[in-house]
Design an enzyme around this catalytic site. Structure first.
Site, mmCIF file in Angstrom:
data_model
loop_
_atom_site.group_PDB
_atom_site.id
_atom_site.type_symbol
_atom_site.label_atom_id
_atom_site.label_comp_id
_atom_site.label_asym_id
_atom_site.label_seq_id
_atom_site.Cartn_x
_atom_site.Cartn_y
_atom_site.Cartn_z
ATOM 1 N N ASP A 103 19.441 17.827 58.509
ATOM 2 C CA ASP A 103 19.886 17.795 59.904
ATOM 3 C C ASP A 103 21.007 16.782 60.064
ATOM 4 O OD1 ASP A 103 19.451 18.291 62.923
ATOM 5 O OD2 ASP A 103 19.348 16.107 62.732
ATOM 6 N N TYR A 108 27.188 11.855 64.722
ATOM 7 C CA TYR A 108 26.768 10.826 63.777
ATOM 8 C C TYR A 108 27.976 10.317 62.989
ATOM 9 C CZ TYR A 108 22.061 12.671 64.653
ATOM 10 O OH TYR A 108 20.885 13.088 65.245
ATOM 11 N N LYS A 134 24.536 20.120 65.676
ATOM 12 C CA LYS A 134 24.363 20.015 67.119
ATOM 13 C C LYS A 134 25.657 20.322 67.856
ATOM 14 C CE LYS A 134 20.787 16.615 66.227
ATOM 15 N NZ LYS A 134 21.013 16.454 64.779
#
Length: 387
Positions: A103, A108, A134
């Protein structure tokens, strides 16, 4: 030392496991000594594998692999500087140990995590692993530092803006695929739609309205067309589920900071039953409370550690020691135990941390340990535990 065949927690929930067991398997005592990593303690079957979900029988997608890897640390999360070589070594350790669920997120490290994950995954067969990322933020290049300081040390040179529209969702996915260097994502999470998101605050519902008109129909369409296997929400609070779930049909939700051995009552009493009614599974993010349960001096991404959590940590650690295990091992297996949970995705920055997390999933925890925690009211009496 006794010979034993260890069956991973979850069999009673219809969960399969990848094991190549042998009557010659010798149980091992794990006693490691790296002062930078919490030692994994307990009895391990020498050839135990990592757990998987049995074939999906429900209406919504569940990932096959129950032990995953979260990508926050790979984006220099917690303002910890890691170089590409260190992260790639950790990622190779994950692959070599059997981890097949990854993930990540554009947010990030402002693309840093996705790029580093790609250094591993672009060289693997796409059908051999589960990959999620995401949507919700579009990255744009910038020569200026990001005005607001987040958790990232030396992020990539990007700014971001929120975009939960249909077009923004599709663009975000395409950008992620280019950065990672792969052809598809299995799961797409709508990221950080929560009042806890300090960028949004009280205005978070305005972004929900945009997602209801844009991102959610687009992801549903992409799922129905077979472009992705499932979609859901990646959130640190359950507000959107409590207030808007009747207006959508997600497959899976990544719940960070909401289910751990230290803090799980709300999830058991309200969140999990709500999702169970709709056959929506949960991926547990931050099962170690942002590293706290692995010995870090932070709790849920913050340097502030509530005294209640410190007290629980101390008491559970003492009981774990009495039973020959460690609190990290107990925490990881606890987070994976509920039938609602389809995977856990603890993060790791180094290969040593990754190896210890994987070892923890193979430890046989005495039933008396869980009974003691319940009798001491350190975990809820109805909390599922490994069997």
């Amino acid at each position: 030392m006794k010979r034993r065949a260890f069956i991973q927690a979850g069999a009673a929930l219809g969960i399969g496991a990848v094991f190549t067991q042998s009557s010659q398997a010798q149980a091992l005592k794990v006693r490691k000594t790296n002062p930078q990593v919490m030692d994994t303690r307990g009895d391990v079957a020498a050839n135990a594998g990592l757990p998987i979900n049995s074939k999906n029988q429900g209406t919504h997608y569940r990932p096959k692999y129950r032990m995953g890897l979260g990508g926050l640390a790979a984006g220099n999360g917690f303002n910890t500087i890691s170089n590409d070589e260190e992260i790639l070594k950790m990622l190779h350790a994950a692959w070599d140990s059997g981890v097949r669920h990854y993930d990540t997120s554009p947010f990030y490290g402002l693309s840093l995590s996705e790029r580093r994950f790609g250094d591993l995954l672009r060289n693997k067969k796409r059908e051999d692993y589960v990959l999620s990322s995401k949507v919700g933020r579009i990255l744009t290049p910038s020569a200026e530092p990001l005005p607001k300081k987040w958790h990232w040390a030396k992020p990539s040179p990007f700014h971001y803006h929120y975009d939960y529209s249909a077009a923004g969702t599709r663009r975000s996915i395409e950008d992620s695929l280019h950065r990672i260097g792969v052809s598809s994502l299995d799961i797409v999470y709508i990221h950080d739609l929560s009042p806890q998101n300090s960028d949004m605050g009280e205005n978070w519902t305005q972004y929900v309205d945009e997602a209801l008109k844009g991102a959610i129909p687009e992801l549903t369409k992409m799922r129905d067309e077979g472009i992705i296997k499932g979609w859901g929400f990646g959130i640190n609070t359950p507000d959107i589920l409590y207030n808007y779930l009747d207006q959508m049909d997600p497959d899976i939700c990544l719940l960070a900071l909401q289910y751990s051995i230290l803090d799980h009552q709300q999830a058991l009493d309200k969140t999990f039953p709500l999702l169970d009614e709709r056959d929506i599974s949960v991926v547990v993010g931050a099962p170690l409370n942002g590293g706290f349960l692995a010995g870090r001096n932070r709790f849920n991404y913050s340097s502030y550690i509530p005294q209640e959590m410190q007290d629980k940590y101390t008491k559970i650690s003492a009981i774990a020691q009495q039973h020959g295990i460690d609190i990290k091992t107990a925490a990881l297996q606890f987070a994976a135990a509920p039938s609602t949970v389809s995977a856990i995705i603890p993060g790791a920055r180094t290969s040593e941390q990754l190896d210890e997390n994987v070892e923890s999933m193979k430890i046989k925890i005495p039933a008396e340990f869980w009974s003691k925690l319940k009798s001491e009211k350190l975990i809820m009496s109805d909390a599922p535990t490994p069997s």
